[in-house]
Design a protein around this motif. Structure first.
Motif, PDB file in Angstrom:
ATOM      1  N   LEU A   1       0.818  -1.208   0.000  1.00 29.31           N
ATOM      2  CA  LEU A   1       0.000   0.000   0.000  1.00 29.31           C
ATOM      3  C   LEU A   1       0.857   1.265   0.000  1.00 29.31           C
ATOM      4  O   LEU A   1       0.569   2.224  -0.726  1.00 29.31           O
ATOM      5  CB  LEU A   1      -0.929  -0.004   1.216  1.00 29.31           C
ATOM      6  CG  LEU A   1      -1.879   1.187   1.371  1.00 29.31           C
ATOM      7  CD1 LEU A   1      -2.845   1.261   0.195  1.00 29.31           C
ATOM      8  CD2 LEU A   1      -2.652   1.085   2.683  1.00 29.31           C
ATOM      9  N   LEU A   2       1.915   1.272   0.794  1.00 27.81           N
ATOM     10  CA  LEU A   2       2.752   2.464   0.906  1.00 27.81           C
ATOM     11  C   LEU A   2       3.683   2.640  -0.283  1.00 27.81           C
ATOM     12  O   LEU A   2       4.025   3.768  -0.637  1.00 27.81           O
ATOM     13  CB  LEU A   2       3.573   2.400   2.197  1.00 27.81           C
ATOM     14  CG  LEU A   2       2.796   2.410   3.512  1.00 27.81           C
ATOM     15  CD1 LEU A   2       3.756   2.368   4.686  1.00 27.81           C
ATOM     16  CD2 LEU A   2       1.902   3.628   3.611  1.00 27.81           C
ATOM     17  N   GLY A   3       4.112   1.536  -0.883  1.00 20.86           N
ATOM     18  CA  GLY A   3       5.069   1.652  -1.976  1.00 20.86           C
ATOM     19  C   GLY A   3       6.374   2.245  -1.480  1.00 20.86           C
ATOM     20  O   GLY A   3       6.910   1.833  -0.448  1.00 20.86           O
TER      21      GLY A   3
ATOM     22  N   GLN B   1       4.679   9.916   5.283  1.00 21.12           N
ATOM     23  CA  GLN B   1       4.500  10.509   3.958  1.00 21.12           C
ATOM     24  C   GLN B   1       3.184  10.070   3.326  1.00 21.12           C
ATOM     25  O   GLN B   1       2.498  10.871   2.688  1.00 21.12           O
ATOM     26  CB  GLN B   1       5.678  10.116   3.065  1.00 21.12           C
ATOM     27  CG  GLN B   1       6.998  10.740   3.463  1.00 21.12           C
ATOM     28  CD  GLN B   1       8.170  10.134   2.707  1.00 21.12           C
ATOM     29  OE1 GLN B   1       8.092   9.011   2.194  1.00 21.12           O
ATOM     30  NE2 GLN B   1       9.267  10.876   2.636  1.00 21.12           N
ATOM     31  N   TRP B   2       2.831   8.803   3.498  1.00 25.52           N
ATOM     32  CA  TRP B   2       1.579   8.307   2.923  1.00 25.52           C
ATOM     33  C   TRP B   2       0.384   9.012   3.546  1.00 25.52           C
ATOM     34  O   TRP B   2      -0.549   9.419   2.853  1.00 25.52           O
ATOM     35  CB  TRP B   2       1.477   6.801   3.127  1.00 25.52           C
ATOM     36  CG  TRP B   2       0.289   6.178   2.448  1.00 25.52           C
ATOM     37  CD1 TRP B   2       0.234   5.681   1.182  1.00 25.52           C
ATOM     38  CD2 TRP B   2      -1.020   6.006   3.007  1.00 25.52           C
ATOM     39  NE1 TRP B   2      -1.026   5.201   0.915  1.00 25.52           N
ATOM     40  CE2 TRP B   2      -1.818   5.387   2.017  1.00 25.52           C
ATOM     41  CE3 TRP B   2      -1.589   6.309   4.241  1.00 25.52           C
ATOM     42  CZ2 TRP B   2      -3.157   5.065   2.228  1.00 25.52           C
ATOM     43  CZ3 TRP B   2      -2.930   5.995   4.451  1.00 25.52           C
ATOM     44  CH2 TRP B   2      -3.694   5.381   3.454  1.00 25.52           C
ATOM     45  N   HIS B   3       0.397   9.175   4.868  1.00 24.81           N
ATOM     46  CA  HIS B   3      -0.714   9.845   5.540  1.00 24.81           C
ATOM     47  C   HIS B   3      -0.792  11.319   5.136  1.00 24.81           C
ATOM     48  O   HIS B   3      -1.894  11.868   4.999  1.00 24.81           O
ATOM     49  CB  HIS B   3      -0.572   9.710   7.055  1.00 24.81           C
ATOM     50  CG  HIS B   3      -1.244   8.495   7.603  1.00 24.81           C
ATOM     51  ND1 HIS B   3      -2.575   8.452   7.925  1.00 24.81           N
ATOM     52  CD2 HIS B   3      -0.763   7.252   7.864  1.00 24.81           C
ATOM     53  CE1 HIS B   3      -2.900   7.254   8.373  1.00 24.81           C
ATOM     54  NE2 HIS B   3      -1.816   6.503   8.347  1.00 24.81           N
ATOM     55  N   GLU B   4       0.347  11.953   4.957  1.00 24.63           N
ATOM     56  CA  GLU B   4       0.333  13.352   4.528  1.00 24.63           C
ATOM     57  C   GLU B   4      -0.262  13.480   3.131  1.00 24.63           C
ATOM     58  O   GLU B   4      -1.085  14.369   2.871  1.00 24.63           O
ATOM     59  CB  GLU B   4       1.753  13.918   4.556  1.00 24.63           C
ATOM     60  CG  GLU B   4       1.823  15.394   4.206  1.00 24.63           C
ATOM     61  CD  GLU B   4       3.234  15.942   4.317  1.00 24.63           C
ATOM     62  OE1 GLU B   4       3.423  17.132   3.993  1.00 24.63           O
ATOM     63  OE2 GLU B   4       4.135  15.191   4.723  1.00 24.63           O
ATOM     64  N   ALA B   5       0.128  12.584   2.227  1.00 21.29           N
ATOM     65  CA  ALA B   5      -0.434  12.614   0.878  1.00 21.29           C
ATOM     66  C   ALA B   5      -1.922  12.293   0.897  1.00 21.29           C
ATOM     67  O   ALA B   5      -2.716  12.908   0.171  1.00 21.29           O
ATOM     68  CB  ALA B   5       0.313  11.621  -0.013  1.00 21.29           C
ATOM     69  N   HIS B   6      -2.322  11.337   1.734  1.00 17.98           N
ATOM     70  CA  HIS B   6      -3.741  10.978   1.843  1.00 17.98           C
ATOM     71  C   HIS B   6      -4.552  12.154   2.380  1.00 17.98           C
ATOM     72  O   HIS B   6      -5.654  12.438   1.895  1.00 17.98           O
ATOM     73  CB  HIS B   6      -3.884   9.765   2.759  1.00 17.98           C
ATOM     74  CG  HIS B   6      -5.273   9.215   2.835  1.00 17.98           C
ATOM     75  ND1 HIS B   6      -5.807   8.397   1.869  1.00 17.98           N
ATOM     76  CD2 HIS B   6      -6.253   9.393   3.758  1.00 17.98           C
ATOM     77  CE1 HIS B   6      -7.048   8.077   2.193  1.00 17.98           C
ATOM     78  NE2 HIS B   6      -7.337   8.670   3.338  1.00 17.98           N
TER      79      HIS B   6
ATOM     80  N   PRO C   1      -7.603   4.979   7.503  1.00 20.23           N
ATOM     81  CA  PRO C   1      -7.422   3.899   6.533  1.00 20.23           C
ATOM     82  C   PRO C   1      -6.193   3.049   6.819  1.00 20.23           C
ATOM     83  O   PRO C   1      -6.104   1.915   6.357  1.00 20.23           O
ATOM     84  CB  PRO C   1      -7.276   4.649   5.203  1.00 20.23           C
ATOM     85  CG  PRO C   1      -6.763   6.001   5.587  1.00 20.23           C
ATOM     86  CD  PRO C   1      -7.385   6.309   6.918  1.00 20.23           C
ATOM     87  N   LEU C   2      -5.258   3.580   7.583  1.00 20.64           N
ATOM     88  CA  LEU C   2      -4.041   2.842   7.905  1.00 20.64           C
ATOM     89  C   LEU C   2      -3.594   3.241   9.310  1.00 20.64           C
ATOM     90  O   LEU C   2      -2.749   4.114   9.476  1.00 20.64           O
ATOM     91  CB  LEU C   2      -2.941   3.142   6.877  1.00 20.64           C
ATOM     92  CG  LEU C   2      -1.730   2.204   6.897  1.00 20.64           C
ATOM     93  CD1 LEU C   2      -2.142   0.795   6.518  1.00 20.64           C
ATOM     94  CD2 LEU C   2      -0.652   2.708   5.950  1.00 20.64           C
ATOM     95  N   PRO C   3      -4.149   2.616  10.343  1.00 19.20           N
ATOM     96  CA  PRO C   3      -3.792   3.003  11.710  1.00 19.20           C
ATOM     97  C   PRO C   3      -2.378   2.562  12.068  1.00 19.20           C
ATOM     98  O   PRO C   3      -1.827   1.627  11.484  1.00 19.20           O
ATOM     99  CB  PRO C   3      -4.834   2.267  12.560  1.00 19.20           C
ATOM    100  CG  PRO C   3      -5.217   1.082  11.735  1.00 19.20           C
ATOM    101  CD  PRO C   3      -5.149   1.539  10.308  1.00 19.20           C
ATOM    102  N   ARG C   4      -1.822   3.235  13.029  1.00 16.87           N
ATOM    103  CA  ARG C   4      -0.512   2.849  13.552  1.00 16.87           C
ATOM    104  C   ARG C   4      -0.684   1.650  14.481  1.00 16.87           C
ATOM    105  O   ARG C   4      -1.688   1.538  15.187  1.00 16.87           O
ATOM    106  CB  ARG C   4       0.111   4.024  14.308  1.00 16.87           C
ATOM    107  CG  ARG C   4       1.577   3.852  14.647  1.00 16.87           C
ATOM    108  CD  ARG C   4       2.103   5.081  15.368  1.00 16.87           C
ATOM    109  NE  ARG C   4       2.087   6.267  14.533  1.00 16.87           N
ATOM    110  CZ  ARG C   4       3.054   6.600  13.686  1.00 16.87           C
ATOM    111  NH1 ARG C   4       4.112   5.807  13.559  1.00 16.87           N
ATOM    112  NH2 ARG C   4       2.972   7.704  12.977  1.00 16.87           N
TER     113      ARG C   4
END
Length: 319
Positions: free
Chosen positions: A88-90, A96-101, A145-148
């Motif tokens: 999912l993160l690539g 960074q993924w959460h910031e883009a989301h 969508p992607l919890p820690r």
């Protein structure tokens, strides 16, 4: 958030420090943003372990390393979750993924507001309100969508070198491989490992011990404890910037239900941190709830008030 390795001999307060860390993490995040996975590596052979933490609404799994079938299922599910996050993160990190989301979500909301000058809801209908009046902030929101995830492991050394005859011995290797994968790749994927070990020589060759940047080293308890001795949990937090002394709090001790005097606040120097408190007349001792239980109850009520559903468990077997 970095991985953490807690080291200390028996009686130094390793388990209680993990409990306090779990409580601190839970206070700082909603249960739909953070999931806590608990692993008792000794399989319940060294006391209560992390069982008291199951009252926290953030806890999604509690693995007691005594059932090989469940241990393998847990390890397989944890490995699958790491693989899912990596896909999912690539090339992006968790942050960074959460910031883009978040940028995509804000961009979508901004685009909706440009149509007709009024905000649109998810159903594309107008939300009417009197002009100039700001709506009350709605703390209810969609789950992350992607919890820690934070994996707390007590008695890591018992998983690295399980005792002969231990019921979890056949599957200990499966759990350790999953934990090693977290130590290697978890930080980028938003999965963090906080582990405690009582035998440094057993865990020195693990991925966590070789690469961890934060290490809590607890002092050994006195051989003949005296009333003036510090309570367990005193040690040093060792990191890239040096060592910082600390005294861990106790969150699972039962508090007095009634007392003849009200709680008081007094200044306390660092040199006296951990010293036994001054004796005070009490009618009842140790029959009240624990601080952790009171905290868990308050957080559960708060989570319900904002419809913050806990993170779903990873493994299919979840009692």
């Amino acid at each position: 958030m970095s991985h953490l390795l807690v080291e200390g001999p028996p009686g130094s307060g390793r388990t209680e420090l993990l409990r306090a860390l779990a409580a601190s993490l839970a206070v700082g995040a909603r249960p739909d943003d953070l999931g806590l996975l608990l692993v008792d590596g000794a399989g319940g052979m060294r006391g209560e372990g992390l069982a008291a933490l199951t009252e926290l609404p953030h806890v999604t799994e509690h693995l007691v390393a005594s059932d090989p079938v469940r241990m393998r299922a847990f390890a397989q599910a944890l490995g699958a979750e790491l693989k899912r996050r990596a896909e999912l993160l690539g090339p992006l990190s968790f942050a960074q993924w959460h910031e883009a989301h978040r940028d995509r979500e804000e961009g979508g909301e901004h685009g909706e507001q440009q149509q007709g000058g009024a905000p649109l809801s998810a159903t594309r209908t107008l939300r009417l309100r009197p002009g100039g009046q700001r709506p009350a902030q709605d703390v209810r929101r969609a789950p992350s969508p992607l919890p820690r995830l934070a994996v707390l492991v007590d008695d890591l050394d018992a998983l690295v070198a399980p005792a002969l005859g231990s019921p979890g011995r056949p599957a200990a290797g499966s759990v350790m491989r999953a934990l090693e994968a977290i130590a290697r790749d978890g930080e980028r994927l938003g999965v963090h490992l906080l582990a405690a070990s009582g035998a440094h020589d057993r865990t020195a060759s693990t991925e966590l011990a070789r690469t961890v940047r934060l290490r809590a080293v607890l002092d050994a308890p006195p051989t003949a404890p005296a009333p003036e001795d510090p309570t367990p949990g005193r040690g040093r937090l060792v990191g890239p910037d040096g060592a910082t002394p600390f005294q861990a709090g106790r969150v699972t001790g039962r508090i007095p239900r009634t007392a003849t005097r009200r709680p008081t606040v007094a200044p306390l120097e660092w040199e006296r941190m951990g010293d036994p408190p001054a004796r005070r007349p009490l009618r009842e001792l140790g029959n009240g709830p624990t601080d952790l239980a009171l905290l868990a109850s308050a957080m559960d009520r708060a989570a319900r008030s904002v419809a913050a559903a806990p993170v779903a468990p990873l493994s299919p077997v979840h009692p």
